[in-house]
Write an enzyme that holds these catalytic residues in place. Structure first.
Site, PDB file in Angstrom:
ATOM      1  N   SER A 204       0.832  -1.205   0.000  1.00  0.00           N
ATOM      2  CA  SER A 204       0.000   0.000   0.000  1.00  0.00           C
ATOM      3  C   SER A 204       0.866   1.255   0.000  1.00  0.00           C
ATOM      4  CB  SER A 204      -0.891  -0.027   1.249  1.00  0.00           C
ATOM      5  OG  SER A 204      -1.579   1.195   1.378  1.00  0.00           O
ATOM      6  N   CYS A 330     -12.458   1.969  21.459  1.00  0.00           N
ATOM      7  CA  CYS A 330     -13.590   2.232  22.342  1.00  0.00           C
ATOM      8  C   CYS A 330     -14.846   1.666  21.694  1.00  0.00           C
ATOM      9  CB  CYS A 330     -13.722   3.728  22.547  1.00  0.00           C
ATOM     10  SG  CYS A 330     -14.741   4.101  23.957  1.00  0.00           S
TER      11      CYS A 330
HETATM   12  C1  LIG Z   1      -1.217  -4.767   7.824  1.00  0.00           C
HETATM   13  C2  LIG Z   1      -2.193  -3.922   7.060  1.00  0.00           C
HETATM   14  N1  LIG Z   1      -2.886  -4.482   6.060  1.00  0.00           N
HETATM   15  C3  LIG Z   1      -3.765  -3.770   5.332  1.00  0.00           C
HETATM   16  C4  LIG Z   1      -3.990  -2.430   5.588  1.00  0.00           C
HETATM   17  C5  LIG Z   1      -4.957  -1.693   4.756  1.00  0.00           C
HETATM   18  O1  LIG Z   1      -4.292  -0.893   3.787  1.00  0.00           O
HETATM   19  P1  LIG Z   1      -5.000   0.345   3.122  1.00  0.00           P
HETATM   20  O2  LIG Z   1      -5.121   1.403   4.194  1.00  0.00           O
HETATM   21  O3  LIG Z   1      -4.084   0.756   2.010  1.00  0.00           O
HETATM   22  O4  LIG Z   1      -6.323  -0.111   2.612  1.00  0.00           O
HETATM   23  C6  LIG Z   1      -3.290  -1.806   6.641  1.00  0.00           C
HETATM   24  C7  LIG Z   1      -3.556  -0.402   6.980  1.00  0.00           C
HETATM   25  O5  LIG Z   1      -3.431  -0.006   8.119  1.00  0.00           O
HETATM   26  C8  LIG Z   1      -2.357  -2.572   7.385  1.00  0.00           C
HETATM   27  O6  LIG Z   1      -1.645  -2.035   8.386  1.00  0.00           O
END
Ligand SMILES: Cc1ncc(COP(=O)(O)O)c(C=O)c1O
Length: 415
Positions: A204, A330
């Site tokens: 990402s 929360c």
């Molecule tokens: C381990 C993990 N997987 C998936 C995601 C989701 O990614 P995106 O925010 O690009 O949809 C995150 C986002 O916090 C993440 O930390």
């Protein structure tokens, strides 16, 4: 917007500020590269060339071939594509089970849960008290009915790195595909898809100074997934929809910049993270670092402050301009410990007292000093407001290694 006070950001695992060079490249692409990359004319070809360049940079970041990189709208979509696409594609082979872990991001856990309501079975592996999935747990869970095994490369809350190579070998021995959610490692630490020996990898852009809404799924050559978005023939028929050229140009630049600074930045961040942990443990009694005995990404630490509600500490720090995050959400007026810390079988108090500090490009020694100066009096004050519990349990035994079929993954807190 906080005005007039110093601001220190320690929440890089939630998201990162966009790199100035990325901002510039995105702005330029927005203004100049407006063509549809599927168009035959020059405007379209200019957009296609920009996408090709970005794809090459992403492929280079993870040691992949260019044709194996499919652009998506981020980590969540990539995880959905990997799991849903693999599950549907493997139906004909009568493989209707997905194996994953209790510490995955909701993008994986909730996708498994959804597939569970569509006639698939989900097996959720436990982790040790150090936040690590063991090869033994996966071996016990495997069978020839498994379509795909999905284990995250590093956990977003505690930073623990999973033994992906070993786990992938176990999955492959039973003919299953192996997916890793590398959203917290790609662009932060060296990642090489061939060395990992996997089939699918999610990344990402906004976790490594790229734009939000940009990401990729790496699909090993020869692996077939059912598409989750149907429509035009974009992305070699694997992901329909006109490509977000400016966002993906930004992803490409972020990938190129990350590759160039990975190793040095990792060393710099690890030194600051380790000093932060050491000094907190020295200066503040009754503190524990969660997941410390496992291999971790260099920028993350998760610390429990006994007797202090994490939300109160987060707010007190925010009033000083310091941004951190909690391991609890929360829910209906009560503090629900994070599903990750719960899965590690930590005593409830330790999970509810946990704060995640995640460091990044903008973090300096001066920022760490300021945090270290502010933390002890704030913690002392908060502790004085509540009665301290008598003991803190530091049990580090392994959690149960049996597999469980879980229908409800943890909190709705997603970062
Ligand atoms: C381990 C993990 N997987 C998936 C995601 C989701 O990614 P995106 O925010 O690009 O949809 C995150 C986002 O916090 C993440 O930390």
């Amino acid at each position: 917007m906080i005005v007039g006070i110093v601001r220190n950001y320690f929440d890089y695992n939630a998201t990162t500020p966009v790199h100035p060079e990325v901002v510039e490249a995105v702005a330029r692409a927005l203004a100049d590269t407006f063509g549809n990359a599927s168009s035959v004319h020059g405007f379209g070809q200019q957009a296609k060339a920009a996408l090709d360049e970005a794809r090459a940079s992403v492929a280079d970041l993870i040691g992949a071939d260019v044709a194996e990189v499919v652009f998506t709208a981020g980590g969540t979509e990539s995880d959905n594509f990997a799991l849903r696409g693999a599950a549907e594609a493997q139906e004909a082979r009568n493989r209707r089970r997905i194996v994953t872990t209790a510490i995955e991001h909701e993008a994986v856990l909730n996708t498994c849960r959804h597939l569970g309501r569509r006639g698939y079975t989900c097996t959720i592996l436990p982790v040790t008290t150090h936040g690590v999935v063991t090869p033994a747990a996966l071996s016990e869970a495997m069978g020839d009915d498994v379509a795909v095994v999905s284990v995250m490369h590093a956990n977003n809350e505690i930073g623990t790195v999973q033994p992906i190579e070993e786990l992938a070998t176990i999955a492959h021995a039973q003919g299953a595909l192996f997916h890793t959610d590398a959203v917290q490692t790609a662009g932060k630490v060296p990642v090489n898809v061939r060395a990992l020996g996997i089939d699918l990898l999610s990344l990402s852009g906004h976790k490594f100074y790229g734009p939000k809404g940009s990401g990729a799924l790496w699909i090993r050559r020869g692996v077939r997934l059912a598409p989750i978005l149907t429509g035009g023939r974009h992305e070699r028929n694997r992901r329909a929809g006109t490509e977000n050229v400016p966002g993906l140009v930004g992803l490409g630049v972020a990938a190129r910049l990350a590759k160039a600074s990975l190793v040095g930045e990792g060393i710099r961040l690890a030194a600051m993270r380790d000093r932060l942990e050491r000094t907190v443990l020295e200066r503040i009694p009754k503190t524990t670092v969660n997941g410390v005995r496992a291999l971790r990404v260099p920028n993350t630490t998760n610390i429990s402050f006994e007797g202090v509600e994490a939300e109160s500490l987060l707010i007190a720090l925010d009033l000083e301009g310091i941004a951190v995050s909690t391991g609890s959400a929360c829910s209906s007026g009560t503090l629900e410990p994070s599903h990750v810390l719960k899965a590690m079988n930590l005593p409830t108090g330790r999970a509810q007292n946990a704060i995640r500090f995640s460091l990044g490009r903008g973090t300096t020694d001066e920022e760490i000093d300021r945090l270290l100066d502010l933390l002890p009096p704030i913690v002392e004050k908060l502790r004085s407001l509540v009665r301290m519990p008598k003991t803190s349990s530091l049990v580090e035994a392994h959690g149960p290694l049996t597999t469980l079929t879980v229908s409800s993954p943890g909190s709705s807190h997603s970062r």
